[in-house]
Structures are given as structure tokens and as C-alpha cells.
Scaffold this active site. Structure first.
Site, PDB file in Angstrom:
ATOM      1  CG  HIS A  55      25.626  -8.132  14.423  1.00  0.00           C
ATOM      2  ND1 HIS A  55      23.785  -8.987  14.504  1.00  0.00           N
ATOM      3  CD2 HIS A  55      25.394  -8.311  15.820  1.00  0.00           C
ATOM      4  CE1 HIS A  55      23.087  -8.400  15.154  1.00  0.00           C
ATOM      5  NE2 HIS A  55      24.208  -8.246  16.215  1.00  0.00           N
ATOM      6  CG  ASN A  87      20.959  -8.728  11.787  1.00  0.00           C
ATOM      7  OD1 ASN A  87      21.814  -9.166  12.490  1.00  0.00           O
ATOM      8  ND2 ASN A  87      20.853  -7.016  12.354  1.00  0.00           N
ATOM      9  CG  HIS A 157      16.894  -6.638  20.333  1.00  0.00           C
ATOM     10  ND1 HIS A 157      17.960  -5.812  18.771  1.00  0.00           N
ATOM     11  CD2 HIS A 157      16.331  -5.407  20.362  1.00  0.00           C
ATOM     12  CE1 HIS A 157      17.700  -4.760  18.803  1.00  0.00           C
ATOM     13  NE2 HIS A 157      16.894  -4.326  19.890  1.00  0.00           N
ATOM     14  CG  ASP A 252      25.092  -6.401  19.484  1.00  0.00           C
ATOM     15  OD1 ASP A 252      25.232  -6.791  18.291  1.00  0.00           O
ATOM     16  OD2 ASP A 252      24.432  -5.158  20.195  1.00  0.00           O
ATOM     17  CG  HIS A 256      27.631  -0.733  10.468  1.00  0.00           C
ATOM     18  ND1 HIS A 256      27.269  -1.223   9.720  1.00  0.00           N
ATOM     19  CD2 HIS A 256      27.064  -0.708  11.554  1.00  0.00           C
ATOM     20  CE1 HIS A 256      25.643  -1.870  10.222  1.00  0.00           C
ATOM     21  NE2 HIS A 256      26.323  -1.370  11.885  1.00  0.00           N
ATOM     22  N   PRO A 270      23.745   1.619  12.573  1.00  0.00           N
ATOM     23  CG  PRO A 270      21.454   0.976  14.116  1.00  0.00           C
ATOM     24  CD  PRO A 270      21.479   1.326  12.662  1.00  0.00           C
TER      25      PRO A 270
END
Length: 385
Positions: A55, A87, A157, A252, A256, A270
Site C-alpha cells: 500500500h 485503496n 482479501h 502488506d 499510517h 489498521p
């Protein structure tokens, strides 16, 4: 670009001293040469490592991570190719957002890349994407049924969208989702238990695991909060024993900001950052004698390339000149370039360290320094010229 010669210990299905001639692709391999680049003692040249599940964030979420910071961290972790999930904000699932995301990568990526579309709102099949990411909330959509007929890769997922609270997210939700999907080239990502691995393989799917679902001792705080959740020690032990059946290992990487991870547990987002951990962890398993070296190369180079359907992950004539150079070294893990500087994997003891990362025949990272190499979209033939 002038052809270069690299000399050192190479992984060519076995470790042996040899030379590689290359520009952006490998031209030949032979026993002796006058090298332009000589790899020092104690290091081994492996096929370029691939991470199928990252991500990167970027666009409106660049305060969490951007293409530059993510791909610099990737090369520090030995990765030559990363695959980005859709996403972010805006959500990547139409022609305009795909073009916008690919444009960011084209200008700023320090390693090779590909992106997945979310379940699309319009036909994007002819665009240069790796495939589609299916989230739990997509499982019952009509659009999902359409993309399952696609020849492109579908990454699931594995959870059903029924949970209300985190403590309700049992393994049964993971297993149930596998029976809700059927199609060609389906890949199950971040399996958290051995039954997910067993059933996925029985159904003809490929499957991967993350280091944090193997190593992190449960969800204790916001730093260890992740989707799907980390299981108890019994499930983690069983998952570790399933590695012979697993096709790939992925990070993965889900960064953040510090303030977001400082929120109360019920409110914080998360995600665990660890894009630079996977490769040295996997080779540490080999150096400790836990896994065969061939098995590690399968998990982080060969198999991801086969699953993605690309010519990658081998040191052979005609293949792209992407190499991950590993040094045997005892050290404790820490991040270097990511914006998400704190992870539950910090200080984990490792026996392998990335010495050099070569992307398209150029040194992208060497011994603590990232160099301004430009990556390409491996799913766009025009970008690789």
C-alpha cells in the site's frame, strides 16, 4: 547504455562464482570477466525480489506515504518490483484514477512497479494494470462476477464482510470467503492460518503470507492492529508449518502517520509498515537453516513473478537485469526511508542484510545509500523501452 560486467557469488540454482553481462537485460553469464562491478566477499547476488502486496498510499494520502518514500524503502529492503493496492484516495478503480496513479509512479518510483485496480466502475481491462484487488465488501457485487472472467490476476482479501467488532473476526470468516469466489488466476493474500492455505491450494488458488502474521505476538495496541487480524500463538505456529505449501511472501506494507497510530485503539487505522523487512527476513530463514535457499528464492522472486505472469525473478539470459544482493550479517531491523518509521518489527534480529539492489541494470541502493534510479511499469511494454 554501455553493457556492464558484474562479478561475484551468484545464485544460479546453486551458489557459484560467475560473471553477468547486462544493460537493462541480462546478455550472458560466464565464468570469468574483467568486472565493472565486483561484489565483495560475504555477499550473494540473487534474482530481483518482488513484493506482490504493497500500500504505497500517495495521491491524497501522501502524508502517510508517497511513491518516493515507499520505493526508496523498498530498494533498501532489496525489492526490485512492488505491486500497489488500489485503496488510496481517490480509490483506484476507473480509467482516470488508474492514469493518475501510474503517472505518480512514472515520475517518482525508484524501483519497478505495477498497480492493481479495485473492482472497476468501468471497463479497464485493456489498461496496463496487473489485475484486480477484491476486498470483502466486493464479494457480492455484480461487477466482481464480471472481472472473475478476466484473464488478469485477481487478488482476494479473504474475509466476509460481516464483522462488527474486531474480536468477532474469527478464522471462519477467512475460510468462508474462499467459497464465495471462483475464477481463473485467483490469488489469496495475507493468509493468517493454515486452513486458509490448505483450502486455497485445494481450490487451485495461489496464496501468500506476511511476516507479521507469523511473528507479531497478537494485537496489543494500535501499532499491531492490522487487517486481517493477527491470530493466537497456536494459529501462528500452524501457519509457519504451512510454508512448504505457500506460494509467496509479501509485506502488506500499510503505512499510517504517527498521529493516526496514536489514536485510541478503537479509532486508529489498521496496518503494519514493513516493506523493507520481508526480504532480509526470508533470507535469514535460509541462513538459519529453517528453509532451503531455493525455497526462499521461490517465495520472494520466482513464484511472485509466475503468479503475476511476467518474465522476472530469474538470473538468466534475456531476463531483466534486476538483482538483490544479500550480505550475511547479524543485525536488528529498523526502517530507513519510509514515513511510517515505527513498526512492531523494529529491533527484530536478522541474519541477512541487503547490500545492493539493482533495478534495470542500475544500482538503486547500496550499503545505506539510495540512488535516483527510475523504475518502470512492468505491465506496460511501452514504458520498458
Amino acid at each position: 547504455m554501455k553493457n556492464l560486467w558484474l562479478k561475484g557469488k551468484l545464485y544460479l540454482d546453486e551458489i557459484r562464482e560467475a560473471c553477468i553481462e547486462f544493460d537493462t537485460t541480462i546478455k550472458q553469464i560466464r565464468a570469468n570477466c574483467v568486472p565493472d562491478v565486483e561484489i565483495p566477499e560475504g555477499t550473494i547476488v540473487f534474482p530481483g525480489a518482488v513484493d506482490m502486496h504493497v500500500h504505497v498510499r500517495g495521491m491524497r494520502l501522501s502524508y502517510k506515504e508517497d511513491v518516493t518514500s515507499a520505493t526508496k524503502e523498498a530498494t533498501y529492503g532489496g525489492l526490485t518490483l512492488i505491486m500497489d493496492m488500489p485503496n488510496t484516495s481517490p480509490y483506484v478503480n476507473d480509467r482516470n484514477t488508474i492514469k493518475e496513479k501510474l503517472s505518480e509512479f512514472e515520475y517518482y518510483s525508484r524501483c519497478n512497479y505495477g498497480i492493481y485496480s479495485g473492482v472497476p466502475r468501468e471497463d479497464v481491462e485493456t489498461m496496463p494494470i496487473a489485475g484486480y484487488k477484491i476486498f470483502p465488501e466486493d464479494l457480492e457485487k455484480e461487477e466482481t462476477k464480471l472481472i472473475l472472467k478476466s484473464e488478469k490476476l485477481k487478488v482476494l482479501h479473504p474475509e466476509v464482510p460481516l464483522y462488527l467488532f474486531r474480536n468477532m473476526r474469527g478464522t471462519w470468516m477467512e475460510l468462508a470467503s474462499l467459497y464465495m469466489i471462483n475464477g481463473k488466476r485467483v490469488h489469496i493474500t495475507h493468509a493468517t492460518n493454515s486452513e486458509t492455505v490448505r483450502i486455497s491450494k485445494a481450490m487451485g488458488f495461489t496464496v501468500d503470507v506476511t511476516p507479521h502474521h507469523l511473528l507479531v505476538p497478537g494485537e496489543r495496541d494500535c501499532l499491531t492492529k492490522v487487517n486481517p487480524p493477527i491470530r493466537d500463538i497456536t494459529e501462528r505456529s500452524k501457519l509457519l508449518s504451512s510454508i512448504p505449501q505457500i506460494d509467496a511472501m509479501v509485506s502488506d506494507h500499510a503505512p499510517h502517520s504517527k498521529w493516526e497510530k496514536s489514536l485510541p485503539y478503537e479509532l486508529c487505522p489498521p496496518g503494519i509498515a514493513g516493506i523493507s523487512f520481508t526480504v532480509p527476513f526470508a533470507y535469514s530463514l535460509a541462513f538459519k537453516g529453517i528453509l532451503d535457499l531455493d525455497r526462499v528464492v521461490d517465495l520472494i522472486s520466482r513464484n511472485p513473478s509466475k503468479i503475476l505472469g511476467i518474465k522476472y525473478g530469474e538470473i538468466e539470459k534475456g531476463y531483466p537485469a534486476n538483482f538483490t544482493v544479500i550480505r550475511k550479517e547479524n543485525w536488528r531491523y529498523s526502517t530507513m526511508f519510509t514515513k511510517a518509521g515505527e513498526t512492531p518489527l523494529d529491533n527484530y534480529p536478522l541474519d541477512a542484510r541487503v547490500y545492493m539492489t539493482v533495478v534495470r541494470g542500475k544500482i538503486a541502493y547500496m550499503d545505506g545509500e539510495v540512488l535516483p534510479v527510475k523504475g518502470v511499469n512492468v505491465f506496460d511494454k511501452n514504458s520498458q523501452r
